[in-house]
Design an enzyme around this catalytic site. Structure first.
Site, short mmCIF file in Angstrom:
data_model
loop_
_atom_site.label_atom_id
_atom_site.label_comp_id
_atom_site.label_asym_id
_atom_site.label_seq_id
_atom_site.Cartn_x
_atom_site.Cartn_y
_atom_site.Cartn_z
N GLY A 196 -106.10 46.60 87.59
CA GLY A 196 -104.52 46.41 87.61
C GLY A 196 -103.97 45.69 86.34
O GLY A 196 -104.68 45.94 85.31
N ASP A 197 -102.76 45.13 86.36
CA ASP A 197 -102.35 44.63 85.02
C ASP A 197 -102.92 43.58 84.46
O ASP A 197 -102.89 43.16 83.18
CB ASP A 197 -100.73 44.22 85.36
CG ASP A 197 -100.57 43.15 86.14
OD1 ASP A 197 -101.12 43.29 87.36
OD2 ASP A 197 -99.77 42.52 85.76
N THR B 210 -102.20 36.82 92.22
CA THR B 210 -102.67 36.75 90.81
C THR B 210 -102.36 34.92 90.48
O THR B 210 -101.59 34.54 90.92
CB THR B 210 -101.95 37.56 89.69
OG1 THR B 210 -102.10 38.87 90.19
CG2 THR B 210 -102.64 37.24 88.45
N THR C 259 -97.29 38.66 87.69
CA THR C 259 -97.89 38.69 88.86
C THR C 259 -96.96 39.66 89.95
O THR C 259 -95.90 39.60 90.07
CB THR C 259 -97.99 37.40 89.60
OG1 THR C 259 -98.76 37.59 90.76
CG2 THR C 259 -96.99 36.64 89.87
N GLY C 260 -97.79 40.42 90.91
CA GLY C 260 -97.06 41.22 91.61
C GLY C 260 -97.89 42.47 91.71
O GLY C 260 -99.17 42.60 91.44
N THR C 261 -97.16 43.78 91.72
CA THR C 261 -97.89 44.94 91.94
C THR C 261 -98.25 45.46 90.73
O THR C 261 -97.43 45.83 90.04
CB THR C 261 -96.97 46.00 92.81
OG1 THR C 261 -96.58 45.56 94.05
CG2 THR C 261 -97.71 47.37 93.09
N GLY C 262 -99.39 45.51 90.33
CA GLY C 262 -100.04 45.47 89.19
C GLY C 262 -99.49 46.89 88.25
O GLY C 262 -99.07 46.80 87.00
N ARG D 76 -110.06 50.20 90.99
CA ARG D 76 -108.89 49.97 90.50
C ARG D 76 -108.69 48.98 89.61
O ARG D 76 -109.06 47.83 90.11
CB ARG D 76 -107.60 50.09 91.72
CG ARG D 76 -106.36 49.61 91.41
CD ARG D 76 -106.03 48.16 91.50
NE ARG D 76 -104.68 47.98 91.39
CZ ARG D 76 -104.05 46.90 91.39
NH1 ARG D 76 -104.90 45.86 91.51
NH2 ARG D 76 -102.74 46.61 91.04
#
Lengths: 308, 308
Positions: B207-208, B177, B228-231, B205
């Site tokens: 995400g955040d 992101t 940022t990262g695994t949403g 899907r």
């Protein structure tokens, strides 16, 4: 020791007119009573929080009176688009779907996303592909057709307006989001919300219902919350999570947290929310004219209401 | 009195290997420097917070090195799906889009949603319909085709895996992101985030990034945050809003709030976040191996970094 359990439900909030026939009023109160009785019984019989919120919301989704599942409102293209979310307070597991069109019980699909995918929120055709691969039963979009909703859509369509299920003058034909929050006898909390969105909504608009922290949230350490009303205001205020934060960081009790939120944070005439806490208290609060709601529990309380 | 402004940017977080050529490392540091320099200059010249975050994220979106806009990764069907959000700390106005495929600069569309619609989050074809009606320029989905992203997708496709831009061994070809948070000279905060999601992601899907309170949040009274990262982990923890709540209700300073969050709340190896507060402090924190980031401001500080 007596086992404590608690449940609260809602069937939408908004400008619900009091100028309504006794027959219509009783129909809604009877439906709420039936669904609340069912959920309360599940908890008494030892069903888990997460099972109970799903099953209770399924009942709402199957009832034509409320804006979710079977009773969902039409979007600007004359179609049904459904959103739902579920959250388990034990570990904050959660799942949600948005813009699905052929799923009879979106909250059950949301739970499937929670349990059988690494994701939280799935959208539209992708969500339905996931549903298919996981053996979920589909219905035709026409399953959701109801005369009342169709007439309501025709009324709004040419004006280019959107409406919550029960804004101004639409009482009887429209009834918002539905939701359920519970504490089970094991001490666990869960929340679930499901909706057909706004009548005549456009542009693939997503509201607060499938947004974890906005319309739906649960954490065993504080509370389980489900919101209803003008979705954007619950998104902007991160409503369900705000209740959690007020309890966790400000040590404000459940009912006070809800009242503070609807009085001081949420824009006037927006809607309301229901919640239970880890002690088994229930609470509701709303700043709209009315909210279809009910609460019950092991302490012998049982109530369904529409206005104050 | 000296006018205080502050900016922080990120270009993704994850398991960014240090085993990389000096040339590649310098390429990323140069891109970050360029973008940070640009944003810092805008603020110095008196641009508003909301303008600055949009323009800075546009630069990221137009740069092939980062997973947003031009550099976006492929989903499981070999297509590009983009998400973005923007939020104005003055009044919590916000806008977001998800699953758009032909918009060159999704964050600009998100701002259009914020300013020209009553909604916050628009999805897929509906969002593009809105874009068209508001005169936004479209590109073909092939505009987003880059050799690196395609090769990366081919690698993952048959394995049925998904990957963040820079998980395990994919450094150089992938970068998560992007986001920007600022405080302008008028004392206003804003946040913006944009992404191409996870390589080979399925099922629509979300995400955040486009979720207000999860990947993006801003409120003048506390902070502006971009994650940022695994949403999914940022959604479950309602990450950006949690920073706001820690500051507002626990009175924890910005950097401490971020550090507490990544150390104690966020699952290990998930990613990170950047933030600025109303005093003009900036902060970043991450629990992954690295995070492409930078910060600058009126106090003369200017830094770009990848690892600790």
């Amino acid at each position: 020791m007596k086992k404590i359990y608690s449940i609260a439900i809602h069937g939408g909030a908004g400008a619900i007119s009091k100028n309504v026939s006794v027959r219509d009023k009783d129909m809604y109160l009877a439906a709420l009573t039936d669904i609340l009785f069912y959920g309360n019984g599940l908890l008494r019989d030892g069903r888990s929080a997460i099972d109970t919120v799903e099953l209770v919301v399924n009942r709402f989704e199957d009832c034509e009176l409320f804006n979710a599942g079977k009773g969902a409102v039409f979007n600007s293209e004359g179609k049904i688009e459904l959103d739902a979310a579920v959250m388990d307070g034990r570990d904050r597991s959660c799942g949600a779907v948005t813009c699905v069109t052929r799923i009879k019980n979106p909250v059950t699909l949301a739970r499937m996303v929670m349990e059988s995918s690494p994701h939280i929120l799935l959208c539209g055709k992708g969500a339905e592909q996931f549903a298919k691969e996981h053996g979920m039963k589909f219905v035709r979009n026409s399953y959701f057709f109801t005369r009342k909703r169709y007439d309501q859509w025709l009324m709004l369509k040419d004006r280019g307006n959107t409406a919550l299920d029960h804004s101004s003058g639409l009482m009887n034909s429209t009834k918002g989001t539905v939701g359920c929050v519970v504490k089970d006898i094991y001490g666990d909390l869960a929340a679930a919300t499901s909706t057909g969105g706004m009548t005549n909504k456009k542009y693939g608009r997503i509201g607060d219902t499938p947004i974890i922290g906005a319309g739906t949230f649960a954490d065993n350490s504080t509370c389980a919350v489900s919101c209803t009303g003008t979705g954007e205001e619950f998104m902007r205020t991160v409503a369900a999570y705000e209740i959690h934060a007020l309890m966790k960081y400000k040590k404000i009790p459940l009912q006070q947290a809800l009242d503070h939120f609807t009085a001081n944070i949420l824009k006037a005439d927006t809607g309301g929310l229901i919640a239970v806490d880890s002690k088994g208290n229930h609470a509701y609060s709303f700043n709209s004219k009315g909210m279809y709601r009910g609460a019950a529990g092991s302490y012998g309380f049982f109530e369904v209401k529409i206005w104050e």
